[in-house]
Design an enzyme around this catalytic site. Structure first.
Site, PDB file in Angstrom:
ATOM      1  NE  ARG A  57      -0.763  -2.105   3.364  1.00  0.00           N
ATOM      2  CZ  ARG A  57      -1.364  -3.254   3.095  1.00  0.00           C
ATOM      3  NH1 ARG A  57      -2.637  -3.301   2.915  1.00  0.00           N
ATOM      4  NH2 ARG A  57      -0.656  -4.364   3.039  1.00  0.00           N
ATOM      5  CB  THR A  58       3.828   2.461   1.806  1.00  0.00           C
ATOM      6  OG1 THR A  58       3.254   2.076   3.060  1.00  0.00           O
ATOM      7  CG2 THR A  58       4.535   3.789   1.969  1.00  0.00           C
ATOM      8  CE  LYS A  86      25.027  -4.064 -10.997  1.00  0.00           C
ATOM      9  NZ  LYS A  86      24.921  -3.216 -12.195  1.00  0.00           N
ATOM     10  NE  ARG A 107       8.126   0.746   3.548  1.00  0.00           N
ATOM     11  CZ  ARG A 107       6.890   0.306   3.798  1.00  0.00           C
ATOM     12  NH1 ARG A 107       6.560  -0.939   3.493  1.00  0.00           N
ATOM     13  NH2 ARG A 107       5.995   1.085   4.363  1.00  0.00           N
ATOM     14  CG  HIS A 135       5.391   4.245   7.843  1.00  0.00           C
ATOM     15  ND1 HIS A 135       5.243   5.081   6.756  1.00  0.00           N
ATOM     16  CD2 HIS A 135       4.896   3.031   7.441  1.00  0.00           C
ATOM     17  CE1 HIS A 135       4.689   4.399   5.764  1.00  0.00           C
ATOM     18  NE2 HIS A 135       4.481   3.160   6.154  1.00  0.00           N
TER      19      HIS A 135
HETATM   20  C1  NCD Z   1       3.483  -1.059   7.917  1.00  0.00           C
HETATM   21  C2  NCD Z   1       4.968  -0.854   7.686  1.00  0.00           C
HETATM   22  O1  NCD Z   1       5.494  -1.165   6.617  1.00  0.00           O
HETATM   23  O2  NCD Z   1       5.564  -0.328   8.611  1.00  0.00           O
HETATM   24  N1  NCD Z   1       2.753  -1.158   6.758  1.00  0.00           N
HETATM   25  C3  NCD Z   1       2.388   0.000   6.103  1.00  0.00           C
HETATM   26  O3  NCD Z   1       3.215   0.722   5.596  1.00  0.00           O
HETATM   27  N2  NCD Z   1       1.091   0.318   6.079  1.00  0.00           N
HETATM   28  C4  NCD Z   1       3.148  -2.054   8.957  1.00  0.00           C
HETATM   29  C5  NCD Z   1       3.616  -3.485   8.820  1.00  0.00           C
HETATM   30  O4  NCD Z   1       4.374  -3.850   7.922  1.00  0.00           O
HETATM   31  O5  NCD Z   1       3.194  -4.280   9.661  1.00  0.00           O
END
Ligand code: NCD
Length: 334
Positions: A57-58, A86, A107, A135
């Protein structure tokens, strides 16, 4: 903070007024998020998206948000498919990508890594999750969700009671969210976690120093009071460091009986998702799926307007964006 041209790395950068500004812009962008209007406000702009950890989703909501503002998205996914496999450094990678794009979303599995990217980048960087640390965009969409759900129930965020359940040690979403909620007034936070997965002390101390009431529990019953939000999380298996935890015990299983015990008809149930559906996980139960208190998919939907708002503010197109609205030419599903 000044959003224009800035990185967004941590909720520590945000004041309550900043949160309210992001929410106001997100509300204005709802017609675009719901495909009632289209805009090309970011036509010609490029988002570079670098996801070195699992994401559905992100990553997709950042990409969709940027596309809906008229920009183009270029991505690389997974460490093995980027030149970091690499041996390329974070600094070199960041400098290279920032020559290709106007803004980056990143990320990465290590806390603090996204700040290193930002340091070497020529363009703004948004933290899409750095290890167990932060986050920030999830916390913003979570606050937006709480505000909207409370408004529909004639409730206020100030003075409310939020119950966090689950992996509070490694869950970066709860770290960012509790810090952001502590900008509000007279909050109560109940933290229900297995001993091994308790909220880190520095975060608890920060929240207490801001004058809020924090109750920590390792088992039920959690509270004689009714809570306004149950925010539940997945065990972050990928981050465990020797803790022997296969799944939650039944005490942490948020199901209809649990919610009826701690809340009432106006309580909302949230989860950053994904929920762990493996049998022993005891993550958020599907027996709540038809319950109107379950806000998890309204929560994911709100990732689009919040992320659009951040792009619009950072890239300087948030003023007067309505003037650019047109009607969609395709058949829009509800
Ligand atoms: C979360 C994350 O990646 O921190 N997911 C998200 O981005 N909605 C939570 C998780 O992975 O449990």
């Amino acid at each position: 903070m000044e959003f224009l041209g800035s990185h967004l790395l941590s909720v520590d950068q945000l004041s309550r007024e900043d949160v309210e500004l992001v929410i106001t812009v997100a509300q204005r962008l709802e017609p675009v998020a719901r495909r009632r209007k289209i805009t090309r406000a970011l036509e010609g702009a490029v988002l570079a998206s670098l996801f070195l950890e699992a994401s559905t989703r992100t990553r997709l909501s950042f990409g969709s948000a940027f596309s809906r503002l008229g920009g183009a998205v270029r991505e690389t996914v997974g460490l093995t498919f980027s030149s970091m496999a690499k041996g390329e450094s974070i600094a070199d990678t960041a400098r290279v990508i920032s020559g290709y794009a106007d803004i980056m979303t990143i990320r990465h599995p290590e806390a603090g890594s996204v700040a290193q990217f930002a340091h070497a980048s020529l363009v703004p960087v948004i933290n899409a999750g750095d290890g167990a640390a932060e986050h920030p965009t999830q916390a913003l969409l979570d606050i937006y969700t709480i505000e909207e759900e409370f408004a529909a129930r004639n409730k206020r965020l100030d003075g409310s009671h939020i119950l966090f359940v689950g992996d509070l040690k490694y869950g970066r979403t709860v770290h960012s969210l509790i810090k952001l909620l502590s900008l509000y007034d007279k909050m109560t936070f109940t933290l229900l976690a297995p001993e091994l997965l308790s909220m880190p002390d520095p975060i608890v101390e920060l929240v207490q120093a801001r004058g809020h009431h924090v109750i920590q529990r390792n088992a039920l019953p959690v509270t004689p009071e009714q809570v306004d939000v149950v925010y539940t999380t997945r065990i972050q298996r990928e981050r465990l460091q020797g803790e022997q935890i296969e799944g939650y015990s039944r005490d942490f299983h948020v199901n209809t009986a649990f919610v009826n015990e701690v809340g009432d008809a106006s309580t909302i149930i949230m989860h950053p998702l994904p929920r762990d559906s493996t049998p022993a996980s005891n993550d958020l139960s599907t027996d709540l799926d038809a319950d109107p208190r379950l806000a998890i998919f309204r929560q994911t939907d709100r990732g689009i307007p919040i992320r659009m708002a951040l792009f619009a503010l950072i890239l300087g197109v948030s003023d007067n964006i309505e003037a650019t609205y047109r009607d969609p030419s395709w058949r829009v599903s509800p």
